[in-house]
Design a protein around this motif. Structure first.
Motif, PDB file in Angstrom:
ATOM      1  N   ILE A 266       0.806  -1.083  -0.039  1.00 12.48           N
ATOM      2  CA  ILE A 266      -0.022  -0.112   0.065  1.00 12.48           C
ATOM      3  C   ILE A 266       0.910   1.338  -0.062  1.00 12.48           C
ATOM      4  O   ILE A 266       0.662   2.298  -0.706  1.00 12.48           O
ATOM      5  N   ALA A 267       2.112   1.447   0.785  1.00 10.58           N
ATOM      6  CA  ALA A 267       2.682   2.204   0.851  1.00 10.58           C
ATOM      7  C   ALA A 267       3.332   2.648  -0.582  1.00 10.58           C
ATOM      8  O   ALA A 267       3.252   4.028  -1.022  1.00 10.58           O
ATOM      9  N   LYS A 268       3.632   1.756  -1.256  1.00 11.57           N
ATOM     10  CA  LYS A 268       4.358   1.667  -2.617  1.00 11.57           C
ATOM     11  C   LYS A 268       3.234   2.282  -3.605  1.00 11.57           C
ATOM     12  O   LYS A 268       3.624   3.277  -4.263  1.00 11.57           O
ATOM     13  N   ALA A 269       2.033   1.760  -3.327  1.00 17.53           N
ATOM     14  CA  ALA A 269       0.914   2.313  -4.336  1.00 17.53           C
ATOM     15  C   ALA A 269       0.764   3.965  -4.021  1.00 17.53           C
ATOM     16  O   ALA A 269       0.664   4.756  -5.023  1.00 17.53           O
ATOM     17  N   THR A 270       0.597   4.378  -2.770  1.00 14.77           N
ATOM     18  CA  THR A 270       0.416   5.686  -2.573  1.00 14.77           C
ATOM     19  C   THR A 270       1.607   6.664  -2.947  1.00 14.77           C
ATOM     20  O   THR A 270       1.361   7.832  -3.430  1.00 14.77           O
ATOM     21  N   GLU A 271       2.799   6.108  -2.584  1.00 12.20           N
ATOM     22  CA  GLU A 271       4.088   7.045  -2.928  1.00 12.20           C
ATOM     23  C   GLU A 271       4.144   6.997  -4.469  1.00 12.20           C
ATOM     24  O   GLU A 271       4.229   8.091  -4.978  1.00 12.20           O
ATOM     25  N   GLU A 272       3.603   6.151  -5.351  1.00  7.75           N
ATOM     26  CA  GLU A 272       3.892   6.113  -6.501  1.00  7.75           C
ATOM     27  C   GLU A 272       2.725   7.349  -7.354  1.00  7.75           C
ATOM     28  O   GLU A 272       2.891   7.912  -8.153  1.00  7.75           O
ATOM     29  N   ALA A 273       1.551   7.063  -6.511  1.00  6.46           N
ATOM     30  CA  ALA A 273       0.513   8.074  -6.958  1.00  6.46           C
ATOM     31  C   ALA A 273       0.852   9.407  -6.253  1.00  6.46           C
ATOM     32  O   ALA A 273       0.214  10.390  -7.110  1.00  6.46           O
ATOM     33  N   GLY A 274       1.537   9.623  -5.350  1.00  5.14           N
ATOM     34  CA  GLY A 274       1.955  11.067  -4.894  1.00  5.14           C
ATOM     35  C   GLY A 274       0.928  11.334  -3.850  1.00  5.14           C
ATOM     36  O   GLY A 274       0.883  12.688  -3.647  1.00  5.14           O
ATOM     37  N   LEU A 301       6.312  10.655   2.346  1.00  2.00           N
ATOM     38  CA  LEU A 301       4.854  10.660   2.137  1.00  2.00           C
ATOM     39  C   LEU A 301       4.097   9.638   3.100  1.00  2.00           C
ATOM     40  O   LEU A 301       2.971   9.836   3.215  1.00  2.00           O
ATOM     41  N   VAL A 302       4.833   8.670   3.755  1.00  2.00           N
ATOM     42  CA  VAL A 302       4.289   7.828   4.376  1.00  2.00           C
ATOM     43  C   VAL A 302       4.424   7.798   5.825  1.00  2.00           C
ATOM     44  O   VAL A 302       5.529   8.105   6.255  1.00  2.00           O
ATOM     45  N   HIS A 303       3.473   8.016   6.714  1.00  2.00           N
ATOM     46  CA  HIS A 303       3.529   8.098   8.148  1.00  2.00           C
ATOM     47  C   HIS A 303       2.791   6.861   8.868  1.00  2.00           C
ATOM     48  O   HIS A 303       1.546   6.974   8.653  1.00  2.00           O
TER      49      HIS A 303
END
Length: 578
Positions: A266-274, A301-303
């Motif tokens: 999930i972290a990877k997906a949200t970071e890719e999306a921004g 971006l991930v907390h």
């Protein structure tokens, strides 16, 4: 004094040589770029040394709300809890421009030469994605939404993903001549919305919740998430992140997934999306919490956050341990509480107390606790929240879709309970969320008490931005246009029929604005979306993939749904006799 309509567009902008009165504009689908706003190699423009004259001659005596002075000293000026409820800008006497300014019209959007920052045939300046590539950006919109409200004649300096200065246009222009100056005519620069409660891995099944009873996590959400694998978790989370960004959210707090995968996907997906993400790991078994809280220290971006879905999922010892771990780490402990009658009654039968009362009783309610929904609270439970400093998420759309009550958010505010607004994964529209937040309070409580304001527009904008950031543990990071905060913001086109004429922008953003007015979304100082689509990755391709894969996940999940219309009344509407 009669109210005067705000005018969008600058009539008093000076070019540094005494030549004021130039009108500017922008538009969509600029030639030279494809429909997703990607650069095609158009040359960057030379910087113009223009300035906007400071605001003078206000008829109503209202000041702009930010003191002048050195740019580095200009800060937000108003604490989160000191904003004035209902303080709108009605009667501001031309706050967004002097009489004679260009009207709010969409003229001049055709015939551009495709060069960002150059004038089109109508004489109005344009801007596009190329203009935001510089390391130091001096952004000059018509209006900035500051903690004290919408303000004219303000510029914002962005560098290194952070707001470095906020102050009068002339002052910042002189102080930062080396920055790329971008004139954002006809636009509002406002904080991005913060979603205080989301489920990023449920995006394939949200429509399955329509017409269903209130408690559907056993019949819809658990089967759906258990049917996911790493590939589909990544796809689901990135789809949800894209929808959130399109709706103006720059941050979302994920409440934890039941999918049998590592949350790093999930972290990877949200970071890719921004998208900025407060990412929870479910620790109902008491394991892995410490490692998760230390895992994303190098991410901008991930907390990290910890979650237990509902109090009955874990022992009292684990609940208390998890709450303490989050407090020690400065993270939030996410847990669903008092969402609907079924959850309250289940708690009473299993532990002998209502959910919030039980958490308070075992010492798991503290200033780092974030309770989701809290729809059905007793006065005693409200007092527990206020006394401990715990935060809650007000999720009005979830109440409308699958609840049996509306949280008394106005009472929370009066009692000093910290709260943000959340979607619960229903729909990713920030403006629609604040509209629902105000409307639900009006329908559930305002109509019965004769309260025609129900907090007014400013209340709901603040609780959807700065106070949502505070609720999810990021109050020092994002949620405001203020020096030192992350540059998470939106550019909103004000030159639309819905906001013309304009008298009180705070109210109008809550009741009239929508996602189609969002020209650009920035997270951590980077342009993430332009005209609704990503600038650095293929959003339409993701949507096509989700449309192909999502239905298969739903079929594998074997979701159990109640037919909302077993008698076919909706499918076979009665015909009236002629």
């Amino acid at each position: 004094m009669a109210q005067q309509a705000w005018q969008y567009g600058s009539s008093g902008e000076d070019d540094g040589h005494g030549n004021g009165g130039r009108n500017h504009g922008t538009g969509r689908d600029t030639p030279g770029r494809n429909t997703f706003g990607r650069d095609t190699g158009a040359p960057l423009p030379a910087e113009a040394a223009r300035e906007i004259q400071p605001e003078t001659g206000r008829e109503d005596g209202v000041t702009s709300g930010v003191a002048s002075g050195p740019a580095s000293d200009v800060t937000s000026g108003v604490g989160r809890r000191s904003f004035v409820v209902g303080a709108g800008l009605a009667g501001t006497g031309g706050l967004l421009g002097a009489a004679g300014a260009a009207p709010a019209a969409a003229a001049g959007r055709d015939g551009r030469d495709g060069r960002p920052g150059h004038e089109d045939r109508s004489g109005r300046d344009t801007f596009g994605p190329d203009d935001f590539r510089a390391g130091r950006l001096l952004l000059v919109p018509d209006v900035v939404l500051l903690p004290e409200g919408p303000v004219k004649d303000r510029a914002v300096l962005v560098e290194g993903g952070t707001f470095r200065a906020v102050g009068p246009v002339r002052e910042l222009t002189h102080a930062h001549r080396d920055a790329r100056k971008v004139r954002l005519t006809g636009h509002l620069l406002m904080p991005g919305f913060v979603d205080a409660h989301h489920h990023l891995t449920q995006s394939f099944g949200k429509a399955q919740a329509f017409g269903q009873p209130s408690e559907i996590f056993k019949t819809v959400w658990e089967p759906l998430e258990h049917a996911l694998d790493e590939e589909t978790v990544h796809l689901s989370a990135k789809l949800a992140a894209l929808e959130a960004l399109r709706g103006g959210f720059t941050t979302a707090a994920d409440a934890g997934t039941r999918a049998p995968v590592d949350v790093g996907v999930i972290a990877k997906a949200t970071e890719e999306a921004g998208l900025r993400c407060v990412l929870s790991k479910v620790v109902s078994n008491g394991k892995g919490g410490k490692e998760h809280l230390e895992r994303f220290q190098n991410s901008r971006l991930v907390h990290p956050s910890l979650a237990i879905p509902v109090p009955e999922d874990a022992s009292a010892e684990i609940l208390k341990k998890t709450a303490d771990q989050c407090a020690d780490a400065g993270a939030v402990f996410q847990i669903h509480v008092n969402e609907h009658l079924a959850s309250v009654e289940r708690s009473l039968k299993s532990v002998g107390r209502r959910p919030v009362s039980y958490l308070h009783h075992i010492g798991a309610l503290n200033a780092h606790t974030l309770g989701a929904h809290a729809t059905l609270l007793t006065p005693d439970e409200m007092r527990m929240l206020a006394d401990t400093g715990a935060a809650v998420s007000y999720n009005p759309v979830a109440s409308a879709w699958k609840g049996n009550g509306v949280a008394h958010a106005l009472m929370w505010q009066a009692m000093g309970i910290r709260f943000g607004t959340g979607t619960d994964g229903t729909r990713g529209g920030g403006f629609r969320l604040v509209d629902a937040a105000e409307s639900a309070q009006r329908l559930a409580y305002g109509l019965h008490s004769g309260d025609s304001a129900c907090g007014a527009g400013r209340t709901w904008l603040t609780h959807a931005t700065a106070l949502s950031a505070d609720a999810v543990g990021l109050g020092k990071v994002t949620g405001e246009i203020a020096v030192g905060k992350a540059a998470d913001f939106l550019l909103v086109d004000l030159r639309v029929p819905e906001l013309t004429p304009s008298y009180d922008l705070s109210w109008e953003l809550v009741r009239l604005a929508d996602r189609d007015q969002i020209s650009a979304v920035f997270v951590d100082g980077k342009l993430r979306l332009w005209q609704g689509w990503p600038t650095t990755w293929d959003g339409p391709a993701l949507v096509r993939k989700a449309a192909e894969v999502g239905p298969g996940v739903v079929r594998r999940a074997r979701i159990q749904r109640v037919d909302p219309d077993p008698d076919g009344a909706a499918r076979h509407a009665r015909r009236t006799r002629g």
